[in-house]
Design a protein around this motif. Sequence first.
Motif, PDB file in Angstrom:
ATOM      1  N   LEU A 154       0.824  -1.211   0.000  1.00 38.90           N
ATOM      2  CA  LEU A 154       0.000   0.000   0.000  1.00 38.90           C
ATOM      3  C   LEU A 154       0.852   1.252   0.000  1.00 38.90           C
ATOM      4  O   LEU A 154       1.885   1.312   0.691  1.00 38.90           O
ATOM      5  CB  LEU A 154      -0.873   0.049   1.257  1.00 38.90           C
ATOM      6  CG  LEU A 154      -1.916  -1.050   1.459  1.00 38.90           C
ATOM      7  CD1 LEU A 154      -2.672  -0.790   2.760  1.00 38.90           C
ATOM      8  CD2 LEU A 154      -2.887  -1.107   0.277  1.00 38.90           C
ATOM      9  N   LYS A 156       0.328   4.642   1.483  1.00 37.09           N
ATOM     10  CA  LYS A 156      -0.614   5.181   2.460  1.00 37.09           C
ATOM     11  C   LYS A 156       0.116   6.196   3.337  1.00 37.09           C
ATOM     12  O   LYS A 156       1.184   5.874   3.869  1.00 37.09           O
ATOM     13  CB  LYS A 156      -1.116   4.008   3.320  1.00 37.09           C
ATOM     14  CG  LYS A 156      -2.263   4.333   4.212  1.00 37.09           C
ATOM     15  CD  LYS A 156      -2.811   3.078   4.856  1.00 37.09           C
ATOM     16  CE  LYS A 156      -3.927   3.461   5.803  1.00 37.09           C
ATOM     17  NZ  LYS A 156      -4.564   2.343   6.406  1.00 37.09           N
ATOM     18  N   ASN A 157      -0.457   7.349   3.478  1.00 37.18           N
ATOM     19  CA  ASN A 157       0.165   8.419   4.277  1.00 37.18           C
ATOM     20  C   ASN A 157       1.642   8.609   3.937  1.00 37.18           C
ATOM     21  O   ASN A 157       2.483   8.739   4.830  1.00 37.18           O
ATOM     22  CB  ASN A 157       0.040   8.121   5.782  1.00 37.18           C
ATOM     23  CG  ASN A 157      -1.402   7.944   6.194  1.00 37.18           C
ATOM     24  OD1 ASN A 157      -2.284   8.617   5.653  1.00 37.18           O
ATOM     25  ND2 ASN A 157      -1.653   7.034   7.119  1.00 37.18           N
ATOM     26  N   ASP A 160       5.271   3.476   1.705  1.00 37.86           N
ATOM     27  CA  ASP A 160       5.056   2.372   0.762  1.00 37.86           C
ATOM     28  C   ASP A 160       5.477   1.106   1.495  1.00 37.86           C
ATOM     29  O   ASP A 160       6.667   0.911   1.756  1.00 37.86           O
ATOM     30  CB  ASP A 160       5.935   2.658  -0.470  1.00 37.86           C
ATOM     31  CG  ASP A 160       6.086   1.464  -1.392  1.00 37.86           C
ATOM     32  OD1 ASP A 160       5.426   0.432  -1.172  1.00 37.86           O
ATOM     33  OD2 ASP A 160       6.884   1.576  -2.348  1.00 37.86           O
ATOM     34  N   PHE A 177      -8.568  -1.147   1.757  1.00 40.31           N
ATOM     35  CA  PHE A 177      -7.476  -0.867   0.817  1.00 40.31           C
ATOM     36  C   PHE A 177      -7.999  -0.090  -0.374  1.00 40.31           C
ATOM     37  O   PHE A 177      -7.823  -0.488  -1.530  1.00 40.31           O
ATOM     38  CB  PHE A 177      -6.845  -2.189   0.356  1.00 40.31           C
ATOM     39  CG  PHE A 177      -6.600  -3.146   1.474  1.00 40.31           C
ATOM     40  CD1 PHE A 177      -5.903  -2.743   2.607  1.00 40.31           C
ATOM     41  CD2 PHE A 177      -7.079  -4.442   1.420  1.00 40.31           C
ATOM     42  CE1 PHE A 177      -5.675  -3.624   3.648  1.00 40.31           C
ATOM     43  CE2 PHE A 177      -6.857  -5.326   2.456  1.00 40.31           C
ATOM     44  CZ  PHE A 177      -6.158  -4.915   3.580  1.00 40.31           C
ATOM     45  N   ASP A 181      -8.123   6.303   1.094  1.00 40.81           N
ATOM     46  CA  ASP A 181      -7.350   5.903   2.275  1.00 40.81           C
ATOM     47  C   ASP A 181      -5.999   5.314   1.892  1.00 40.81           C
ATOM     48  O   ASP A 181      -5.014   5.476   2.619  1.00 40.81           O
ATOM     49  CB  ASP A 181      -8.133   4.860   3.099  1.00 40.81           C
ATOM     50  CG  ASP A 181      -9.453   5.435   3.587  1.00 40.81           C
ATOM     51  OD1 ASP A 181      -9.503   6.663   3.790  1.00 40.81           O
ATOM     52  OD2 ASP A 181     -10.411   4.670   3.726  1.00 40.81           O
ATOM     53  N   ALA A 182      -5.977   4.575   0.790  1.00 45.04           N
ATOM     54  CA  ALA A 182      -4.744   3.883   0.405  1.00 45.04           C
ATOM     55  C   ALA A 182      -4.764   3.602  -1.085  1.00 45.04           C
ATOM     56  O   ALA A 182      -5.831   3.579  -1.705  1.00 45.04           O
ATOM     57  CB  ALA A 182      -4.645   2.557   1.161  1.00 45.04           C
TER      58      ALA A 182
END
Length: 296
Positions: A154, A156-157, A160, A177, A181-182
């Motif tokens: 993912l 995300k924020n 990786d 997922f 969000d992601a």
Amino acid sequence: MKMLWKDQIVSEFPGVERNVPLSELTSFRVGGAARFVLRPQSYEEIKRAVAFVKSFGVPFVLLGKGTNVLASDAGYDGVLIRFDAPMHAPIYDGVRVTVCGGTSLTQLARDTVKRGFMGLERLCGIPGTVGGACAMNAGAYGGEIGQILRRVRLLKNGTDAWTDVRDGDLGYRRSAFSFPDAIVLEAELELCADDGSAAETMRDCMEKRREKQPLDLPSAGSTFKRPEGYFAGALIEQCGLKGYSIGGAQVSQKHAGFIVNTGNATEADVSALIRFVQDTVKERTGVNLEPEVKRI
Ligand SMILES: Cc1cc2nc3c(=O)[nH]c(=O)nc-3n(C[C@H](O)[C@H](O)[C@H](O)COP(=O)(O)OP(=O)(O)OC[C@H]3O[C@@H](n4cnc5c(N)ncnc54)[C@H](O)[C@@H]3O)c2cc1C
């Protein structure tokens, strides 16, 4: 002088496309233009694109093959990142396969069956990407990608990383997922050895699709989620709405669970028809229909 993001995106991503009709990027074939469209060619480029839009605070949206979305007639005044092509071939390791999020789910299903595996044969014919399937927990004929999804890579924020799939991460047509969000960069699936039935099951499922679904007209598949204890298509048909149209949007004559574009539908037509179907079904049966399609 500080460069505007609209100038900078062109210099940082020379392949960026401008004013691309969303009707060309989505299977419903409706929607106005997306201001900028990026089609990254590598995982690094996806990360660079996301970092870019975030650093400028620019609105952005991620699409796979656009087969589960309804795009606004007003278009999208931001950056659309299109992740709909594989960065590499599937990597097989025993019964596990690691696959890029941009890979076609149907092609992957065919490839796994050809190599003597089971697990994806019922999902053949779902026209999206593996990433889109993870986001939606796509499924058909008793199979769901969540049943065989073991790990996801993912974005995300800003990080990786691979993460294990845990109980509760996926449910009926929902997952943890999913954009925003992601972003699913890669997925690891656990297949099993074919017991000899995979190819036939795959053929049967494809045959059922051709028989039951209006594959000759643009749509986003099932318009509504299956309400618990019912089938959306059966409820809609029971309310006499099969074939009902608003503008160019029509409740399919072949399968009432699909809204189709008969040629010149707008998003406004589709949205009005979705509301009309919801209101009618609620009034006559008491059941709430929740759209499955995502909006841009
Ligand atoms: C004719 C037809 C038949 C269909 N049959 C089925 C069916 O049998 N079963 C079923 O479940 N669906 C079905 N669908 C719907 C659709 O194909 C699936 O939901 C598919 O998984 C969506 O994949 P996509 O790549 O097109 O995603 P998109 O439509 O591009 O995106 C859908 C959502 O997923 C997000 N997303 C896309 N890629 C990623 C990613 N890499 N990481 C995180 N989020 C992402 C998007 O932001 C968006 O919110 C059908 C559609 C059509 C047109």
